[in-house]
Structure formats: C-alpha cells, structure tokens
Design an enzyme around this catalytic site. Structure first.
Site, short mmCIF file in Angstrom:
data_model
loop_
_atom_site.label_atom_id
_atom_site.label_comp_id
_atom_site.label_asym_id
_atom_site.label_seq_id
_atom_site.Cartn_x
_atom_site.Cartn_y
_atom_site.Cartn_z
N LYS A 26 10.09 -96.70 42.00
CA LYS A 26 10.20 -95.96 40.73
C LYS A 26 11.61 -96.09 40.16
O LYS A 26 11.79 -96.39 38.97
CB LYS A 26 9.88 -94.48 40.98
CG LYS A 26 10.29 -93.54 39.87
CD LYS A 26 9.89 -92.12 40.17
CE LYS A 26 10.95 -91.30 40.87
NZ LYS A 26 12.09 -90.89 40.05
N ASN A 27 12.60 -95.86 41.01
CA ASN A 27 13.98 -95.80 40.52
C ASN A 27 14.56 -97.17 40.16
O ASN A 27 15.66 -97.26 39.64
CB ASN A 27 14.88 -95.09 41.54
CG ASN A 27 14.54 -93.61 41.62
OD1 ASN A 27 13.81 -93.08 40.77
ND2 ASN A 27 15.06 -92.94 42.63
N CYS A 120 13.35 -83.28 38.48
CA CYS A 120 13.17 -82.31 39.55
C CYS A 120 14.28 -81.27 39.54
O CYS A 120 15.44 -81.60 39.27
CB CYS A 120 13.18 -83.01 40.90
SG CYS A 120 11.79 -84.10 41.15
N ARG A 125 22.45 -80.80 38.39
CA ARG A 125 22.29 -82.12 37.76
C ARG A 125 22.92 -82.20 36.36
O ARG A 125 22.24 -82.43 35.36
CB ARG A 125 20.82 -82.51 37.71
CG ARG A 125 20.20 -82.56 39.08
CD ARG A 125 18.86 -83.19 39.09
NE ARG A 125 18.90 -84.57 39.55
CZ ARG A 125 17.82 -85.32 39.70
NH1 ARG A 125 16.64 -84.86 39.42
NH2 ARG A 125 17.92 -86.54 40.16
N ASP A 313 16.90 -88.56 49.25
CA ASP A 313 15.46 -88.51 48.95
C ASP A 313 14.61 -88.58 50.22
O ASP A 313 13.40 -88.35 50.16
CB ASP A 313 15.08 -89.66 48.01
CG ASP A 313 15.57 -89.42 46.59
OD1 ASP A 313 15.98 -88.29 46.29
OD2 ASP A 313 15.52 -90.36 45.77
N ARG A 406 4.21 -88.09 39.59
CA ARG A 406 5.29 -88.68 38.80
C ARG A 406 5.87 -89.88 39.53
O ARG A 406 6.31 -90.84 38.91
CB ARG A 406 6.42 -87.65 38.60
CG ARG A 406 6.26 -86.75 37.40
CD ARG A 406 7.52 -85.91 37.21
NE ARG A 406 8.69 -86.73 37.44
CZ ARG A 406 9.80 -86.32 38.05
NH1 ARG A 406 9.91 -85.09 38.47
NH2 ARG A 406 10.81 -87.13 38.22
C1 UD1 Z 1 19.19 -90.86 41.53
C2 UD1 Z 1 17.73 -90.91 41.92
C3 UD1 Z 1 17.36 -89.73 42.79
C4 UD1 Z 1 18.32 -89.61 43.97
C5 UD1 Z 1 19.76 -89.64 43.51
C6 UD1 Z 1 20.76 -89.70 44.66
C7 UD1 Z 1 16.76 -91.94 39.94
C8 UD1 Z 1 15.87 -91.76 38.76
N1 UD1 Z 1 16.93 -90.87 40.70
O1 UD1 Z 1 19.34 -89.69 40.75
O2 UD1 Z 1 16.03 -89.94 43.26
O3 UD1 Z 1 18.08 -88.40 44.64
O4 UD1 Z 1 20.00 -90.81 42.70
O5 UD1 Z 1 20.52 -90.81 45.47
O6 UD1 Z 1 17.26 -93.02 40.21
N2 UD1 Z 1 26.32 -85.62 39.05
C9 UD1 Z 1 27.25 -84.88 38.35
N3 UD1 Z 1 27.49 -85.21 37.05
C10 UD1 Z 1 26.85 -86.24 36.42
C11 UD1 Z 1 25.91 -86.99 37.15
C12 UD1 Z 1 25.67 -86.66 38.47
O7 UD1 Z 1 27.83 -83.95 38.88
O8 UD1 Z 1 27.11 -86.47 35.23
C13 UD1 Z 1 26.04 -85.26 40.46
C14 UD1 Z 1 24.60 -84.83 40.70
O9 UD1 Z 1 24.41 -83.48 40.33
C15 UD1 Z 1 24.47 -85.05 42.19
C16 UD1 Z 1 25.36 -86.28 42.42
O10 UD1 Z 1 26.16 -86.42 41.26
O11 UD1 Z 1 24.99 -83.96 42.91
C17 UD1 Z 1 24.61 -87.57 42.65
O12 UD1 Z 1 23.62 -87.70 41.66
P1 UD1 Z 1 23.23 -89.12 41.03
O13 UD1 Z 1 23.59 -90.21 41.98
O14 UD1 Z 1 23.74 -89.19 39.65
O15 UD1 Z 1 21.65 -88.98 40.99
P2 UD1 Z 1 20.65 -89.48 39.88
O16 UD1 Z 1 21.11 -90.77 39.32
O17 UD1 Z 1 20.34 -88.35 38.96
#
Ligand code: UD1
Length: 427
Positions: A26-27, A120, A125, A313, A406
């Site tokens: 998916k990702n 989720c 986030r 995950d 999803r």
């Molecule tokens: C992606 C994956 C998700 C996985 C996650 C971590 C997708 C669609 N989803 O989510 O399944 O759990 O990587 O491997 O690919 N953060 C901030 N500020 C920001 C952005 C992120 O503080 O602007 C924080 C997040 O809250 C979290 C951390 O960074 O604590 C890591 O998140 P991130 O790697 O960005 O996850 P996603 O890309 O949302």
C-alpha cells in the site's frame, strides 16, 4: 455498510497449512500514484493491491483532473497540464497518504490548498516538517478555515539544504518528489530509507530525475523538467508489513505455512527477533516457510525504529506474538504515542500486559487468549486483532473492519485458504 469479521479461534493449536501470497505494498503504490503528477505522460503501475486506500487516492486525484484507469492490479495515471489545486476536505481526510500529494502538486502547479490529512488515529501526526521543508524551498503558507494554503514564488520551488528532525517517511518522499521539479539542488539529510522510498527513487531516476544517494540517509536531488515514463512500468514491491504479519500468524498458529510473493530482505529486523524467540523458519528467494515450534517460544524485547530497524507497523502483531512467548518482553514504541492503546483489549482477552507509559508495555507470557468482541481501531492493530482472534479459544467478532479493508486486500479469503475459520458479515 459496516461489516465485521467473525473468527472461530484455534485455542492455541497449530493447524494452519499451505501458501499465503503477499500483495503489493500500500505504502509504495500510493506514493507512485501521487508522483504521477510529476510526469507529462501516463504512468503505468503494476502489482497494485486491491484495497480501499487506492480507490480513495484515485478519487482524490481525479478530483484534481488526473485520469486514473484501474483494472485488476494495474493502475494507469495521467496528470493534467493544469488543475485547480484545492484538495477536497472529505476525500483528503480519509487517509494520511493524501499529504504526499503536497510535494508533486506544489512543484508542478505552483500551489496547493489542503485540510489536515486523515488516516489512522495513532498519535498527533502533525505536518510541521512538511511545511518547514517547503518554506526552505521558497514556499509560503497561510492557514484559514482548517485549510493550509501553500504557494511558491513565481510558480517554482527552489533547491534547499534540509535536515529532517525526524526521519519521516512521508516528508522524505514528498520533498524528494518536489525537488525533482525545483530549480537547483536539494539535499535531504536524515532522510528515511524505507524500501518503498528506494523503489520510488529508483523509478524517478529511470524516468529522468537526478536523485543521488538512494538507500542512504542523504539524498541529493538536482531539479529538472517534468518527467517522462516512456512506457516504463512501475512494479509495486511486496508489502513487508503484510509479510511480517503473516509470519507472526504462521509462527503462532501454523503447522507449515509458506508466505509467498514476498521480499525476505525487507523483514530482516522481524526475522532476527523471531529467530531469537525460537521460531523455526526457512528463507527462500521470495518465500519464507514457517514450521510448528518444537519447544515454547522465548520472550524478546522489541523497540520500533526507522528502516532497517523494527517497523512500527509490525509492533502490534509482534506484541500478540509475545503474549504467547515464555517470559517478560518489553515493547518500546518509539514512533507514535497512541500506538499501544489496543493492548487494553488484549488484556481483556487474557493477556498479561502492563503499560508503563504511552510508549512502553511489559508483556508476560504465555497466556492463552479468549475470544471477544473487538472494535477495529486502526489498520495495523486491526490486523493484529485478527491474529489474536485466530489464536484465542472461542469466538471473536471484530467490528467495523473498514480500516482493515483500507490496507489489506480480501484478507478473509486469503486466511480461509490456509485454514482460518473467518467470515465477513454485515453489522
Ligand atoms: C508512514 C507509513 C506508516 C508508518 C510510518 C512510520 C504511509 C502511508 N504510512 O507514515 O504506515 O507507520 O511511515 O514508518 O507510508 N511527524 C512529525 N511531523 C511531520 C511529519 C511526521 O512530527 O510533519 C512525526 C510523526 O508524527 C511520527 C514520525 O514523525 O511520530 C514518523 O512519521 P512518518 O515517518 O512521517 O510517518 P508517515 O509518513 O505518516
């Protein structure tokens, strides 16, 4: 229509048998679809999983004028030359990955307006890192009526030297995409290195983007013109989270189960822990066979980490595994603060788990779980509930499986093929 899964548990028996195939990630699929906005021609994507998030992103991209054709596991996307760059509120809030549209849309069309993305509920986030990176690339933003309005100066982003305070997957991907069409060179330091990012970067390079350092924490991207696929197909990599979840299920309830169509090199962190716990498995080129244990499993400690560390995950499935291992295991969820809440339900099923704080729990095993009624809280914990229901004694009902749909393709059909007693019913 709301639907549930009804599972008649095995009560700790190891009876599952046969092959279970892993679908495309998916990702990975979502990100290449978003990246299609960087192309002047059609991008053809294969091995796309048949899941609801793909439909949600297709609809959102179509609302921006993209043409999306989907048949079986193949998706073709053609970006418009011009578009209204405001993302629909309802569609955007359906899933988190909508946020990665920011980079390609901003870089190609010069501006974007979007509400805070959904997905989720596994912690705050925020999107602060996205906004800061685009500011460094010369964009400005304002917020009104819960919408972020981000705009470039003169329609173009420029290159920048960006250090990510967190090695964020989404920020790395979207900035890499944006930098491809920016003026000058962008450096992303402390970049995330997940296999999905590497697959995307490799394809962008094959289509004319100049990205250096793929697979390392420093990405250097020299900006250029819109990309051209020239018919080169993008093959989505196997879902490593699905792979890992099936491995855990096979270890807990399998007689002999072969997880097929996967890339074992993407689940090394999990395999290392399973090996230490005493799981018997054999790794092939694109399949992993798990056999019934000869002796009880041993407790191991888990700490989630960016790739190639242990994936957040996979934390929920692994915690279910630990409820069946002998001894005390510490689970340290470093990434998301809401991501251990599901353990409250495992306790109600009979697990012995103590929460120290929102990031750490102690699991004491083995404890035979008892089936119960559960609410599917998020995508990954939802699948962990399925595993819990399968290994428990008696019947479990998992309500509202929309979050599971999803991200996982027809899960009940694939599980039934290896002997799981699971049915989908309308609520
Ligand atoms: C992606 C994956 C998700 C996985 C996650 C971590 C997708 C669609 N989803 O989510 O399944 O759990 O990587 O491997 O690919 N953060 C901030 N500020 C920001 C952005 C992120 O503080 O602007 C924080 C997040 O809250 C979290 C951390 O960074 O604590 C890591 O998140 P991130 O790697 O960005 O996850 P996603 O890309 O949302």
């Amino acid at each position: 229509m709301k639907e549930s899964f009804v599972i008649n548990g095995l009560g700790g028996q190891h009876t599952l048998n046969g092959d279970i195939p892993v679908r495309g990630a998916k990702n990975d699929a979502l990100k290449i679809m978003a990246a299609s906005f960087l192309f002047k021609d059609t991008v053809a994507i294969t091995n796309v999983p048949d899941i609801d998030d793909i439909g949600a992103l297709s609809a959102l991209m179509q609302s921006l004028g993209a043409r999306v054709a989907r048949a079986e596991r193949r998706v073709e996307v053609s970006a418009p030359t011009e578009t209204d760059t405001t993302l629909d509120r309802v569609m955007t809030k359906k899933f988190r990955a909508s946020v990665v549209l920011m980079g390609p849309v901003l870089a190609r069309y010069g501006k974007i307006s979007l509400p805070h993305p959904g997905g989720c509920v596994i912690g705050a986030r925020p999107i602060d890192l996205f906004l800061r990176a685009f500011q460094k690339m010369g964009a400005t933003y304002s917020i009104d009526d819960e919408y972020y309005h981000i705009e470039t100066k003169g329609g173009k982003l420029h290159g920048a030297d960006i250090f990510l305070d967190i090695a964020s997957v989404g920020v790395t991907e979207t900035v890499m995409m944006a930098a491809t069409l920016a003026e000058g060179t962008t450096i992303i330091r402390n970049a995330a290195m997940e296999p999905e990012i590497q697959n995307l970067a490799t394809y962008l390079v094959a289509c004319g983007s100049r990205v250096e350092g793929v697979g390392t924490p420093t990405l250097t991207i020299h900006g250029g013109d819109v990309l051209e696929s020239k018919g080169l197909e993008y093959k989505v990599i196997p879902d490593r989270i699905e792979t890992g979840s099936f491995l855990v299920l096979a270890a807990l309830a399998g007689d002999e189960v072969r997880v097929t169509d996967c890339d074992p090199s993407h689940v090394r962190a999990l395999l290392s822990l399973l090996e230490q716990a005493g799981v018997q498995f054999e790794v092939g080129e694109d399949a992993i066979t798990v056999r019934k244990p000869a002796v009880p499993y041993k407790a191991v400690n888990v700490k989630t980490h960016e790739y190639p560390g242990f994936a957040t995950d996979l934390q929920a499935p692994m915690t279910i595994f630990l409820t069946q291992a002998d001894g005390e295991s510490l689970v340290f969820e470093t990434m998301f603060e809401g991501r251990l809440n599901y353990t409250q339900d495992l306790i109600k099923m009979g697990a012995d788990i103590t929460m120290f704080d929102p990031h750490r729990v102690m699991v004491r095993g083995p404890k035979l779980l008892t089936g119960r009624e559960l609410d599917g809280p998020d995508l990954r914990a939802g699948f962990a509930y399925i595993i819990a229901g399968i290994i428990a004694k008696k019947r479990s009902v998992i309500y509202n499986v929309s979050h599971i749909d999803r991200g996982y393709e027809k899960m009940e059909e694939r599980l039934r093929a290896i002997g799981v007693d699971i049915t989908r019913v309308a609520e």
